[in-house]
Design a protein around this motif. Structure first.
Motif, PDB file in Angstrom:
ATOM      1  N   ALA A  21       0.831  -1.265  -0.026  1.00 15.25           N
ATOM      2  CA  ALA A  21      -0.162   0.093  -0.141  1.00 15.25           C
ATOM      3  C   ALA A  21       1.004   1.268  -0.142  1.00 15.25           C
ATOM      4  O   ALA A  21       1.848   1.110   0.833  1.00 15.25           O
ATOM      5  N   GLY A  22       0.328   2.243  -0.840  1.00 21.19           N
ATOM      6  CA  GLY A  22       1.458   3.635  -0.863  1.00 21.19           C
ATOM      7  C   GLY A  22       2.223   3.516  -2.168  1.00 21.19           C
ATOM      8  O   GLY A  22       2.757   4.474  -2.356  1.00 21.19           O
ATOM      9  N   THR A  23       2.659   2.218  -2.783  1.00 18.09           N
ATOM     10  CA  THR A  23       3.511   2.178  -3.869  1.00 18.09           C
ATOM     11  C   THR A  23       2.802   3.252  -4.978  1.00 18.09           C
ATOM     12  O   THR A  23       1.670   2.994  -5.407  1.00 18.09           O
ATOM     13  N   LEU A  24       3.678   4.085  -5.732  1.00 18.43           N
ATOM     14  CA  LEU A  24       3.115   4.934  -6.561  1.00 18.43           C
ATOM     15  C   LEU A  24       3.386   4.093  -7.870  1.00 18.43           C
ATOM     16  O   LEU A  24       4.073   3.370  -8.172  1.00 18.43           O
ATOM     17  N   LEU A  25       2.340   4.280  -8.815  1.00 15.77           N
ATOM     18  CA  LEU A  25       2.085   3.645  -9.965  1.00 15.77           C
ATOM     19  C   LEU A  25       2.366   4.708 -10.988  1.00 15.77           C
ATOM     20  O   LEU A  25       1.930   5.915 -11.131  1.00 15.77           O
ATOM     21  N   PHE A  26       3.003   4.184 -12.234  1.00 17.54           N
ATOM     22  CA  PHE A  26       3.263   5.177 -13.217  1.00 17.54           C
ATOM     23  C   PHE A  26       2.858   4.488 -14.472  1.00 17.54           C
ATOM     24  O   PHE A  26       2.926   3.184 -14.707  1.00 17.54           O
ATOM     25  N   GLU A  27       2.321   5.135 -15.500  1.00 19.45           N
ATOM     26  CA  GLU A  27       2.060   4.440 -16.834  1.00 19.45           C
ATOM     27  C   GLU A  27       3.022   4.033 -17.725  1.00 19.45           C
ATOM     28  O   GLU A  27       2.865   3.109 -18.490  1.00 19.45           O
ATOM     29  N   SER A  28       4.395   4.480 -17.699  1.00 17.80           N
ATOM     30  CA  SER A  28       5.414   3.782 -18.160  1.00 17.80           C
ATOM     31  C   SER A  28       6.737   3.718 -17.495  1.00 17.80           C
ATOM     32  O   SER A  28       6.709   4.676 -16.315  1.00 17.80           O
ATOM     33  N   THR A  69      -3.303  -4.591 -19.493  1.00 18.12           N
ATOM     34  CA  THR A  69      -2.546  -3.262 -19.392  1.00 18.12           C
ATOM     35  C   THR A  69      -1.211  -3.426 -18.444  1.00 18.12           C
ATOM     36  O   THR A  69      -1.418  -3.810 -17.287  1.00 18.12           O
ATOM     37  N   ARG A  70      -0.104  -2.949 -18.702  1.00 16.50           N
ATOM     38  CA  ARG A  70       1.185  -2.904 -18.114  1.00 16.50           C
ATOM     39  C   ARG A  70       1.202  -1.541 -17.304  1.00 16.50           C
ATOM     40  O   ARG A  70       1.320  -0.683 -18.122  1.00 16.50           O
ATOM     41  N   VAL A  71       1.511  -1.555 -16.444  1.00 13.48           N
ATOM     42  CA  VAL A  71       1.742  -0.388 -15.456  1.00 13.48           C
ATOM     43  C   VAL A  71       3.172  -0.519 -14.654  1.00 13.48           C
ATOM     44  O   VAL A  71       3.613  -1.661 -14.621  1.00 13.48           O
ATOM     45  N   TYR A  72       3.786   0.553 -13.871  1.00 10.88           N
ATOM     46  CA  TYR A  72       4.624   0.398 -13.087  1.00 10.88           C
ATOM     47  C   TYR A  72       4.654   1.039 -11.878  1.00 10.88           C
ATOM     48  O   TYR A  72       4.267   1.809 -11.707  1.00 10.88           O
ATOM     49  N   GLU A  90       6.833   2.038  -8.246  1.00 16.27           N
ATOM     50  CA  GLU A  90       7.897   2.343  -7.989  1.00 16.27           C
ATOM     51  C   GLU A  90       8.419   1.623  -6.521  1.00 16.27           C
ATOM     52  O   GLU A  90       7.900   1.964  -5.530  1.00 16.27           O
ATOM     53  N   VAL A  91       9.358   0.472  -6.520  1.00 17.43           N
ATOM     54  CA  VAL A  91       9.653  -0.269  -5.182  1.00 17.43           C
ATOM     55  C   VAL A  91      11.005  -0.132  -4.891  1.00 17.43           C
ATOM     56  O   VAL A  91      11.875  -0.473  -5.933  1.00 17.43           O
ATOM     57  N   ARG A  92      11.450   0.362  -3.991  1.00 21.72           N
ATOM     58  CA  ARG A  92      12.813   0.853  -3.268  1.00 21.72           C
ATOM     59  C   ARG A  92      13.479   1.325  -4.392  1.00 21.72           C
ATOM     60  O   ARG A  92      14.626   1.394  -4.956  1.00 21.72           O
ATOM     61  N   GLY A  93      13.011   2.675  -5.299  1.00 18.38           N
ATOM     62  CA  GLY A  93      13.720   3.344  -5.988  1.00 18.38           C
ATOM     63  C   GLY A  93      13.687   2.873  -7.648  1.00 18.38           C
ATOM     64  O   GLY A  93      14.177   3.303  -8.369  1.00 18.38           O
ATOM     65  N   ARG A  94      13.191   1.602  -7.711  1.00 18.90           N
ATOM     66  CA  ARG A  94      12.877   0.759  -9.023  1.00 18.90           C
ATOM     67  C   ARG A  94      11.689   0.816  -9.566  1.00 18.90           C
ATOM     68  O   ARG A  94      10.784   0.548  -8.826  1.00 18.90           O
ATOM     69  N   ARG A  95      11.618   0.886 -10.866  1.00 13.92           N
ATOM     70  CA  ARG A  95      10.301   0.683 -11.695  1.00 13.92           C
ATOM     71  C   ARG A  95       9.942  -0.657 -12.064  1.00 13.92           C
ATOM     72  O   ARG A  95      10.775  -1.396 -12.808  1.00 13.92           O
ATOM     73  N   LEU A  96       8.927  -1.390 -11.268  1.00 12.27           N
ATOM     74  CA  LEU A  96       8.762  -2.722 -11.428  1.00 12.27           C
ATOM     75  C   LEU A  96       7.540  -2.661 -12.315  1.00 12.27           C
ATOM     76  O   LEU A  96       6.481  -2.100 -11.964  1.00 12.27           O
ATOM     77  N   PRO A  97       7.443  -3.783 -13.210  1.00 12.15           N
ATOM     78  CA  PRO A  97       6.155  -3.927 -13.987  1.00 12.15           C
ATOM     79  C   PRO A  97       5.105  -4.620 -13.304  1.00 12.15           C
ATOM     80  O   PRO A  97       5.332  -5.507 -12.358  1.00 12.15           O
ATOM     81  N   ALA A  98       3.705  -4.318 -13.563  1.00 11.88           N
ATOM     82  CA  ALA A  98       2.685  -5.260 -13.187  1.00 11.88           C
ATOM     83  C   ALA A  98       1.552  -5.027 -13.935  1.00 11.88           C
ATOM     84  O   ALA A  98       1.678  -4.079 -14.984  1.00 11.88           O
ATOM     85  N   VAL A  99       0.712  -6.097 -14.340  1.00 13.31           N
ATOM     86  CA  VAL A  99      -0.052  -6.202 -15.229  1.00 13.31           C
ATOM     87  C   VAL A  99      -1.683  -6.175 -14.605  1.00 13.31           C
ATOM     88  O   VAL A  99      -2.015  -6.769 -13.538  1.00 13.31           O
ATOM     89  N   VAL A 100      -2.374  -5.286 -15.133  1.00 18.73           N
ATOM     90  CA  VAL A 100      -3.857  -4.997 -14.589  1.00 18.73           C
ATOM     91  C   VAL A 100      -4.742  -6.280 -14.972  1.00 18.73           C
ATOM     92  O   VAL A 100      -4.417  -7.194 -15.912  1.00 18.73           O
ATOM     93  N   ALA A 101      -5.416  -6.914 -13.800  1.00 14.54           N
ATOM     94  CA  ALA A 101      -6.110  -8.120 -13.769  1.00 14.54           C
ATOM     95  C   ALA A 101      -7.418  -7.860 -13.111  1.00 14.54           C
ATOM     96  O   ALA A 101      -7.671  -6.985 -12.482  1.00 14.54           O
ATOM     97  N   ALA A 102      -8.560  -8.583 -13.647  1.00  9.57           N
ATOM     98  CA  ALA A 102      -9.946  -8.588 -13.267  1.00  9.57           C
ATOM     99  C   ALA A 102      -9.749  -8.982 -11.887  1.00  9.57           C
ATOM    100  O   ALA A 102      -9.025  -9.893 -11.307  1.00  9.57           O
ATOM    101  N   LEU A 103     -10.859  -8.298 -11.191  1.00  7.26           N
ATOM    102  CA  LEU A 103     -10.965  -8.852  -9.711  1.00  7.26           C
ATOM    103  C   LEU A 103     -12.452  -9.518  -9.640  1.00  7.26           C
ATOM    104  O   LEU A 103     -13.292  -9.476 -10.355  1.00  7.26           O
ATOM    105  N   PRO A 104     -12.162 -10.602  -8.739  1.00  6.78           N
ATOM    106  CA  PRO A 104     -11.343 -11.089  -8.003  1.00  6.78           C
ATOM    107  C   PRO A 104     -10.186 -11.838  -8.415  1.00  6.78           C
ATOM    108  O   PRO A 104     -10.491 -12.262  -9.415  1.00  6.78           O
TER     109      PRO A 104
END
Length: 371
Positions: free
Chosen positions: A300-307, A344-347, A349-363
């Motif tokens: 929680a609190g991790t910032l998300l970026f479009e690229s 959709t792929r977003v990023y 910022e974890v410990r100063g690094r941009r790590l990728p994540a893929v948007v998934a349907a809930l649940p």
């Protein structure tokens, strides 16, 4: 811990070896010796017993209770049948979420279960807005137990055979050895199960009787959080709060058909203008599921970026951790609606690094509710 409220089952938790932690003003079991991951997996495969007595229990009494409460939430409570329960959301004048709650109909009366951290504020909110003639009683002499998992029905039916006949969101009064139990077939794990309000004087005996059933084991807050995260269920104070509307949060179902334009009782609840507009036209942002790539969780609190090289964050993670059933990190975040498309792929910022994540349907995991 000295200033915290203590659960009616505190002695039983100590006997079972619980690790206790402060939560919402209460001393709560975080986990037992088996550990969070095993408690989580046991709930998915068998049945887990959670002590949720910290939650606020409130009775509204009077023939106008449903009409009165409808003025504060978007749910259709006038149309709620006796012996049934419904999810509802308190909203403010700006359309933000003050709290989410469960509402059960018992004749003319309503039984509410609200979040522990908001219980006092919710009671004050109700007292300030309920009309004369509606009596409000804060229930202080009952514990609240959640029995969750595919073997929950068998375990409870061994003690109370009538429990097996309940459907999802049924809410009735059942007898156990002379004690009146307020039983609903519901929960917050994504599994089939029950929430049971039991007189404090009988709570330990009842909990022990459940723990004696095949497949039932205790579980704490840690497993409860990872279970609800996998189930895509929002937590107030993280995923939803006064800055988030029910529509942004993916809780459009909490606005009943009768409360929408063209319905029998449209609007009439705080923030209805914004909420109904978002229902019709869509919100600018929304809560979305995220599957971080790799093994690093996005908390929680991790910032998300479009690229990967974007300079301005477009959202943030509201809840995140490891999903034991999925054997991978999972998260939920608030982002622009245009990005909330599965795949959709977003990023993050974890410990100063941009790590990728893929948007998934809930649940993330299909629910096991008994419809």
């Amino acid at each position: 811990m000295a200033d915290l409220q203590h659960l009616p089952l505190a002695a039983l938790h100590a006997e079972l070896g619980a690790k206790m932690t402060p939560f919402a003003g209460w001393e709560m079991p975080l986990q037992y010796p088996a550990g969070v991951m095993q408690e989580h997996l046991h709930c998915r495969a068998h049945a887990a017993l959670f002590d949720v007595s910290h939650m606020g229990q409130v009775m509204l009494r009077g023939p106008g209770a449903a009409v009165a409460l409808e003025a504060l939430v978007g749910a259709d409570l006038v149309g709620l049948a006796d012996g049934r329960q419904r999810y509802a959301v308190f909203t403010d004048d700006a359309g933000g979420v003050l709290d989410d709650l469960m509402v059960a109909r018992r004749g003319d009366d309503l039984f509410l279960v609200v979040n522990a951290a908001n219980a006092d504020a919710d009671v004050a909110h109700l007292r300030a807005h309920l009309p004369a003639g509606i009596a409000l009683e804060v229930v202080r002499d009952r514990a609240l137990i959640a029995l969750q998992g595919p073997q929950a029905e068998a375990a409870l039916a061994a003690l109370i055979p009538d429990a097996a006949a309940l459907r999802f969101m049924d809410a009735v009064v059942l007898d156990w050895d002379g004690a009146a139990l307020w039983v609903s077939r519901s929960g917050y794990t994504g599994e089939d199960g029950y929430e049971i309000s039991v007189p404090v004087a009988r709570a330990e005996a009842f909990a022990r009787a459940l723990l004696a059933q095949p497949g039932v084991a205790p579980a704490g807050l840690g497993a409860r959080d990872s279970l609800r995260l996998e189930a895509g269920l929002p937590l107030h104070g993280q995923d939803i709060d006064a800055t988030v509307s029910p529509i942004e949060a993916g809780l459009a179902f909490s606005v009943g058909r009768a409360r929408r334009p063209g319905g029998a009782r449209p609007g009439g609840f705080p923030g209805a203008g914004r909420i109904l507009h978002e229902l019709a036209h869509g919100p600018a942002r929304a809560r979305a599921g995220l599957l971080p790539e790799g093994r690093a969780p996005m908390r929680a609190g991790t910032l998300l970026f479009e690229s990967e090289d974007a300079t301005t964050p477009m959202g943030h993670v509201t809840s995140g951790g490891f999903g034991p059933s999925l054997e991978r990190p999972v998260a939920m975040g608030l982002m622009p609606t245009r990005l909330c498309v599965p795949g959709t792929r977003v990023y993050g910022e974890v410990r100063g690094r941009r790590l990728p994540a893929v948007v998934a349907a809930l649940p993330f995991r299909a629910p096991g509710y008994r419809k």
